[in-house]
Scaffold this motif. Structure first.
Motif, PDB file in Angstrom:
ATOM      1  N   GLU A  70       0.827  -1.209   0.000  1.00 51.51           N
ATOM      2  CA  GLU A  70       0.000   0.000   0.000  1.00 51.51           C
ATOM      3  C   GLU A  70       0.864   1.264   0.000  1.00 51.51           C
ATOM      4  O   GLU A  70       0.520   2.257  -0.649  1.00 51.51           O
ATOM      5  CB  GLU A  70      -0.930  -0.018   1.211  1.00 51.51           C
ATOM      6  N   THR A  71       1.983   1.227   0.721  1.00 51.23           N
ATOM      7  CA  THR A  71       2.890   2.377   0.740  1.00 51.23           C
ATOM      8  C   THR A  71       3.474   2.617  -0.646  1.00 51.23           C
ATOM      9  O   THR A  71       3.535   3.764  -1.124  1.00 51.23           O
ATOM     10  CB  THR A  71       4.031   2.142   1.748  1.00 51.23           C
ATOM     11  N   GLN A  77       1.242   6.452  -7.169  1.00 44.94           N
ATOM     12  CA  GLN A  77       0.072   7.190  -7.637  1.00 44.94           C
ATOM     13  C   GLN A  77       0.183   8.700  -7.430  1.00 44.94           C
ATOM     14  O   GLN A  77      -0.300   9.477  -8.258  1.00 44.94           O
ATOM     15  CB  GLN A  77      -1.183   6.675  -6.931  1.00 44.94           C
ATOM     16  N   LYS A  78       0.859   9.105  -6.362  1.00 44.03           N
ATOM     17  CA  LYS A  78       0.817  10.524  -6.002  1.00 44.03           C
ATOM     18  C   LYS A  78       2.144  11.263  -6.072  1.00 44.03           C
ATOM     19  O   LYS A  78       2.159  12.482  -6.261  1.00 44.03           O
ATOM     20  CB  LYS A  78       0.253  10.659  -4.582  1.00 44.03           C
ATOM     21  N   LYS A 117       0.852   4.053  -3.004  1.00 44.04           N
ATOM     22  CA  LYS A 117       0.582   5.457  -2.691  1.00 44.04           C
ATOM     23  C   LYS A 117       1.637   6.358  -3.314  1.00 44.04           C
ATOM     24  O   LYS A 117       1.317   7.397  -3.907  1.00 44.04           O
ATOM     25  CB  LYS A 117       0.553   5.654  -1.171  1.00 44.04           C
TER      26      LYS A 117
END
Length: 259
Positions: free
Chosen positions: A210-211, A217-218, A214
């Motif tokens: 998940e890290t 994506q950003k 993230k």
């Protein structure tokens, strides 16, 4: 390049020998060839590579083989390339192995919380002809809480001017999911995740996945996950199940490192 292509085509439908495996991964227009033998020698060849190709060796769990793989990878690459290995772990295990003593570390070049930045060339140590090293220290354990937006780019700002001087920059990352890991992912082009072949090594991979997503994506849309590398493997009974568990979060290299 033609020899590599011929080798790839000739082995396309063959079963690799158990003692030595060639793993082919296409990353954009680059061909990454990782050769790992039972003696844990690692060689990486990048076709159409660019300067300062940065690889993070990362896993939020300790004891998965990050430092060992970082050291071997750096040494193998330095046979034909200019390589910089950065110890980005406050435990400083790579530093202890490579240097008898050190006064300055990567932490002194970050400028964290208003501290004066020490030029990185004052921190870099030469190990041998093509391999340079940036040591770490326990002081890096203080790099935990962002107090301003620039804190997420501290490592990236240190690495950027070094890219023109090295073919590869490797990051031996800390076993955590905090500010240190986020800095490493923002500064990197690719990630390799060592995972020991033990059931509890899979624990926590969801949080790491998940890290990474993230960040992709950003903050660093060019960041590419090469895959999880099974390390310290012995026996084949549980390999399929372990591999399938990891594949829920990451692609898994066909290559394994034997114990």
């Amino acid at each position: 390049m033609s020899n590599i292509e011929e080798k790839r085509n000739s082995k396309k439908n063959t079963v690799p020998k158990p003692k030595k495996v060639n793993l082919y991964i296409y990353v954009k227009r680059e061909l990454l060839v990782v050769t790992i033998s039972d003696k844990m020698s690692i060689e990486v060849i990048i076709m159409k590579k660019h300067k300062g190709f940065t690889i993070a060796i990362s896993n939020q769990k300790g004891g998965e083989g990050k430092t060992t793989i970082s050291l071997l990878l750096a040494d193998a690459l330095s046979l034909k390339n200019r390589v910089l290995l950065i110890d980005w772990d406050p435990q400083a295990n790579a530093t202890k192995l490579l240097l008898n003593e050190t006064t300055n570390s990567i932490y002194n070049s970050l400028g964290y919380r208003g501290q004066k930045k020490l030029p990185i060339d004052k921190v870099i140590r030469n190990i041998h002809l093509n391999l340079d090293f940036v040591p770490s220290s326990i002081s890096l354990a203080n790099f935990t809480t962002p107090t301003e937006r620039d804190d997420f780019d501290r490592l990236k700002d240190v690495i950027f001017p070094l890219k023109k001087s090295y073919d590869y920059i490797l990051l031996d990352c800390p076993p955590s999911l905090g500010l240190g890991l986020e800095n490493a992912l923002l500064a990197s082009d690719y990630i390799i995740i060592p995972v020991q072949s033990r059931a509890f090594s899979v624990q926590g991979l969801k949080d790491l996945s998940e890290t990474i997503k993230k960040i992709q994506q950003k903050a660093n849309t060019e960041l590419i996950l090469l895959g999880a590398l099974l390390n310290q493997f012995e026996g084949s009974r549980a390999l399929s199940g372990l591999s399938n568990s990891i594949k829920k979060y990451f692609p898994v290299f066909n290559t394994i490192i034997l114990k």
